[in-house]
Design a protein around this motif. Sequence first.
Motif, PDB file in Angstrom:
ATOM      1  N   LEU A   4     -29.903 -56.937 -62.805  1.00 14.83           N
ATOM      2  CA  LEU A   4     -28.553 -56.764 -62.675  1.00 14.83           C
ATOM      3  C   LEU A   4     -27.789 -58.239 -62.338  1.00 14.83           C
ATOM      4  CD1 LEU A   4     -25.773 -55.060 -62.581  1.00 14.83           C
ATOM      5  CD2 LEU A   4     -26.372 -54.592 -60.370  1.00 14.83           C
ATOM      6  N   ILE A  47     -19.664 -53.073 -67.156  1.00 13.57           N
ATOM      7  CA  ILE A  47     -20.792 -52.376 -67.855  1.00 13.57           C
ATOM      8  C   ILE A  47     -22.100 -52.487 -67.286  1.00 13.57           C
ATOM      9  CG2 ILE A  47     -21.805 -52.397 -70.254  1.00 13.57           C
ATOM     10  CD1 ILE A  47     -19.242 -51.263 -70.584  1.00 13.57           C
ATOM     11  N   ALA A  48     -22.299 -53.599 -66.780  1.00 12.11           N
ATOM     12  CA  ALA A  48     -23.869 -53.969 -66.210  1.00 12.11           C
ATOM     13  C   ALA A  48     -23.810 -52.850 -64.834  1.00 12.11           C
ATOM     14  CB  ALA A  48     -23.935 -55.508 -65.791  1.00 12.11           C
ATOM     15  N   PHE A  49     -22.610 -52.809 -64.105  1.00 16.08           N
ATOM     16  CA  PHE A  49     -22.743 -51.695 -63.030  1.00 16.08           C
ATOM     17  C   PHE A  49     -22.877 -50.338 -63.496  1.00 16.08           C
ATOM     18  CE2 PHE A  49     -21.255 -55.002 -60.057  1.00 16.08           C
ATOM     19  CZ  PHE A  49     -22.156 -54.776 -59.212  1.00 16.08           C
ATOM     20  N   SER A  50     -22.210 -50.078 -64.561  1.00 22.14           N
ATOM     21  CA  SER A  50     -22.236 -48.648 -65.118  1.00 22.14           C
ATOM     22  C   SER A  50     -23.770 -48.322 -65.581  1.00 22.14           C
ATOM     23  CB  SER A  50     -21.354 -48.699 -66.397  1.00 22.14           C
ATOM     24  OG  SER A  50     -21.948 -47.887 -67.254  1.00 22.14           O
ATOM     25  N   ARG A  51     -24.627 -49.332 -66.157  1.00 21.53           N
ATOM     26  CA  ARG A  51     -25.703 -49.196 -66.289  1.00 21.53           C
ATOM     27  C   ARG A  51     -26.579 -48.790 -65.332  1.00 21.53           C
ATOM     28  NH1 ARG A  51     -30.636 -48.644 -67.807  1.00 21.53           N
ATOM     29  NH2 ARG A  51     -31.483 -49.498 -69.591  1.00 21.53           N
ATOM     30  N   SER A  52     -26.406 -49.858 -64.168  1.00 21.21           N
ATOM     31  CA  SER A  52     -27.322 -49.819 -63.036  1.00 21.21           C
ATOM     32  C   SER A  52     -27.219 -48.516 -62.298  1.00 21.21           C
ATOM     33  CB  SER A  52     -27.453 -51.098 -62.258  1.00 21.21           C
ATOM     34  OG  SER A  52     -26.537 -51.037 -61.399  1.00 21.21           O
ATOM     35  N   GLY A  54     -25.817 -45.703 -63.499  1.00 18.90           N
ATOM     36  CA  GLY A  54     -25.829 -44.572 -64.262  1.00 18.90           C
ATOM     37  C   GLY A  54     -24.665 -43.642 -64.239  1.00 18.90           C
ATOM     38  N   SER A  55     -23.395 -44.435 -64.393  1.00 22.93           N
ATOM     39  CA  SER A  55     -22.450 -43.580 -64.133  1.00 22.93           C
ATOM     40  C   SER A  55     -21.546 -43.967 -65.404  1.00 22.93           C
ATOM     41  CB  SER A  55     -21.663 -43.990 -63.031  1.00 22.93           C
ATOM     42  OG  SER A  55     -20.357 -43.948 -63.087  1.00 22.93           O
ATOM     43  N   MET A  56     -20.768 -43.042 -66.004  1.00 22.04           N
ATOM     44  CA  MET A  56     -20.273 -43.636 -67.218  1.00 22.04           C
ATOM     45  C   MET A  56     -18.763 -44.087 -66.814  1.00 22.04           C
ATOM     46  SD  MET A  56     -21.246 -43.078 -70.011  1.00 22.04           S
ATOM     47  CE  MET A  56     -20.194 -42.948 -71.124  1.00 22.04           C
ATOM     48  N   ASP A  57     -18.135 -44.057 -65.521  1.00 19.80           N
ATOM     49  CA  ASP A  57     -17.185 -44.413 -64.903  1.00 19.80           C
ATOM     50  C   ASP A  57     -16.845 -45.928 -65.258  1.00 19.80           C
ATOM     51  OD1 ASP A  57     -17.069 -42.042 -63.888  1.00 19.80           O
ATOM     52  OD2 ASP A  57     -16.731 -42.464 -61.910  1.00 19.80           O
ATOM     53  N   GLN A  59     -17.657 -47.663 -68.016  1.00 14.37           N
ATOM     54  CA  GLN A  59     -17.286 -47.922 -69.488  1.00 14.37           C
ATOM     55  C   GLN A  59     -15.885 -47.293 -69.612  1.00 14.37           C
ATOM     56  OE1 GLN A  59     -20.348 -46.328 -72.086  1.00 14.37           O
ATOM     57  NE2 GLN A  59     -21.923 -47.195 -70.884  1.00 14.37           N
TER      58      GLN A  59
ATOM     59  N   LEU B  45     -26.828 -53.127 -72.974  1.00 11.58           N
ATOM     60  CA  LEU B  45     -26.757 -52.249 -71.832  1.00 11.58           C
ATOM     61  C   LEU B  45     -26.408 -50.940 -72.009  1.00 11.58           C
ATOM     62  CD1 LEU B  45     -24.712 -54.812 -69.684  1.00 11.58           C
ATOM     63  CD2 LEU B  45     -26.612 -53.815 -68.922  1.00 11.58           C
ATOM     64  N   VAL B  50     -18.570 -48.429 -76.363  1.00 15.54           N
ATOM     65  CA  VAL B  50     -17.728 -49.480 -75.840  1.00 15.54           C
ATOM     66  C   VAL B  50     -17.935 -50.691 -76.587  1.00 15.54           C
ATOM     67  CG1 VAL B  50     -17.116 -50.855 -73.810  1.00 15.54           C
ATOM     68  CG2 VAL B  50     -17.709 -48.028 -73.522  1.00 15.54           C
ATOM     69  N   PRO B 116     -30.914 -44.841 -66.458  1.00 13.06           N
ATOM     70  CA  PRO B 116     -30.678 -43.647 -66.955  1.00 13.06           C
ATOM     71  C   PRO B 116     -30.618 -43.592 -68.173  1.00 13.06           C
ATOM     72  CG  PRO B 116     -28.850 -44.913 -66.185  1.00 13.06           C
ATOM     73  CD  PRO B 116     -29.711 -45.874 -66.046  1.00 13.06           C
ATOM     74  N   PHE B 121     -26.344 -41.432 -72.908  1.00 15.17           N
ATOM     75  CA  PHE B 121     -25.569 -42.194 -72.264  1.00 15.17           C
ATOM     76  C   PHE B 121     -25.033 -43.186 -73.018  1.00 15.17           C
ATOM     77  CE2 PHE B 121     -25.351 -46.040 -69.402  1.00 15.17           C
ATOM     78  CZ  PHE B 121     -24.519 -45.424 -68.434  1.00 15.17           C
TER      79      PHE B 121
END
Lengths: 100, 161, 368
Positions: A4, A47-52, A54-57, A59, B45, B50, B116, B121
């Motif tokens: 990350l 986007i990087a945080f969303s991936r790490s 695991g939350s769609m928020d 995006q 990612l 998006v 995930p 996703f």
Amino acid sequence: MVPLDYYLVLSAIIFVIGVTGVVIRRNIIVVLMSVELMLNAVNLTFIAFSRSLGSMDGQVIVFFVMTVAAAEAVVGLAIIISVFRHRQTLDPQEMQLLKW
Amino acid sequence: MILFFILAGLSIAFSLLVVFQRNVVHSALALVATLFLIAVLFLTLEATMVGILQILVYAGAIMVLFLFVIMLLHPGALEGRRTLWWTVGSVGGLLLLFEFVRLLVGSATPAAAPAPSSASFGSPEALAQSLFNDFVLPFEIASVLLLVAIIGAVVLAKREM
Amino acid sequence: MTAMMIDIGIMAAKALLVLSMVLNLAGLLGWVERKGSALIQDRIGANRASILGFAGLGLVNTLIADPIKFLTKEDFIPPRGDRLLHTLAPCVALFPALVTFAVIPFGDVLMLGDREINLQVANLNVGILYIFSMASLSVYGIVIGAWASNNKFSLLGGVRGSAQMISYEIAMGLSVMGVLMVYGTLELQAIARAQGDLLWGWLPAWGIFLQPVAFLLFFTAAVAETKRIPFDLPEGESEIVAGYHVEYSGAKFLMFFTGEFAEIVTAAALVTTLFFGGWQLPYLLRDGFHFPWGTTLWLPHLLVVLLQVGAFTLKVVFFCWLQILVRWSLPRFRYDQVMRLGWKMLLPLAFVNVMVTAVWIVASQNSP
């Protein structure tokens, strides 16, 4: 898998380039483009945080940032066009009068 | 990993071109390239939707608008290169970057959780689920914002009231 | 390891097949356009070039003489233009037209041994949005070319082109919404598959029958996106000489030209996939024909796949021809008419279509 931190550092670099552009450039269109650069750097962190996490928020928030950026670009460019019509310049330094 | 470094290097190079170039059209095109590369980073990612939206909205619409305005106004003269000011600004930028990196590396970022990698996703369905369940109100407000922006742009660009 | 190699080989073969199909079709379209226009205007058409007295209906002219002419012409860059961007523009114009084809399915699955091959280069879950995002990049070819030429006419063409393409992109996207809502997916392969269903037991559930208004809107917008008459304002020979490519010659002009024809092929393939069943042949299922009156005709698998790919190709060729017919039978719009058509007719109609479709879907879900 890229850690990350790498993404965060990359987005920090791009953000700082954007800041530098806003500070040093004397062309208001380029200033606006540097702001877009900064927004994109922030999007990348989301986007990087969303991936790490695991939350769609994250995006979804990027989605909203894009909406706001579109609105900002439209209004900003309209202002630039109307200022250019009156003053024939794109240099923000010459736009210091409050009347035309 | 190699892909990330290639993309990162290219996007930094192009964003430098956006800022440190006197020709406005070249700057705008470099920004298009940067946005495209960032979209590819989004794809790596697993943010497919998006990433595609980034190309569609940013590179495909907003930047065309920028180029349209540049061509319409056609500012002929290149911007003067004020060496002193540019140096000061760049040094300031470097200081800011140094501070950012110090903060980022020093802080305990959340450990990269097990990815995930469910198939959905980042897909349009997942984004829509999130958007229309948890974020309905912001979504509606965004639509109002866009409407206001449209009206504002029309009013501003109109020659006489 | 070998399985992976085979997979990569299959992918490469599919990409190569699609790319060569598009480029060959685009090249042949040049011939169809010249001969077709001659037919429409009651002329003989291209027949000057010949090899040992053999003109081959103008094929020698378009397929042999023209390329040689294009490739040996002087590549002229305006002295006060921008060298780098002037060279970059044709590549940017050609690129999106070629990559959009990656998500268009040209057949159902092909079974080779125990291996299932999806006859589509890339199956993305964003499907049609990928096509729109690539199509939105195609405007850069015009804008860059127009600006780099440092020519008033080409700049005018570029300004016209960018405004026109953004306007019609919106109408195009919204007109497709209805189709996406009916089939409930963004994936083109799934859309093509869903069109194999039958309505009332006999009518294939093609997009044209479910969304006729969307078809008209989409086709109009697609023709506008290819920048050809009646929407060739960015070019407009009689007004601004040749618009955005007035300063282009030789191989670079050929690239613009090929890009335009590749866009025609892409538009035709999209219309086919969204509204005319894609690779579907009516009543042809995976094991043969099942006619609604009860007759069944069993066919081997390979023949079925061939029939499907053939049906797709035939439909695409038909819509390419239709676009050429449109181009040679209509006069050019005025610029304000183009804008009015896009914003005041197509866009509201597309909105109404989306609303009506939504109401219809909800109503049909609630009444069993």
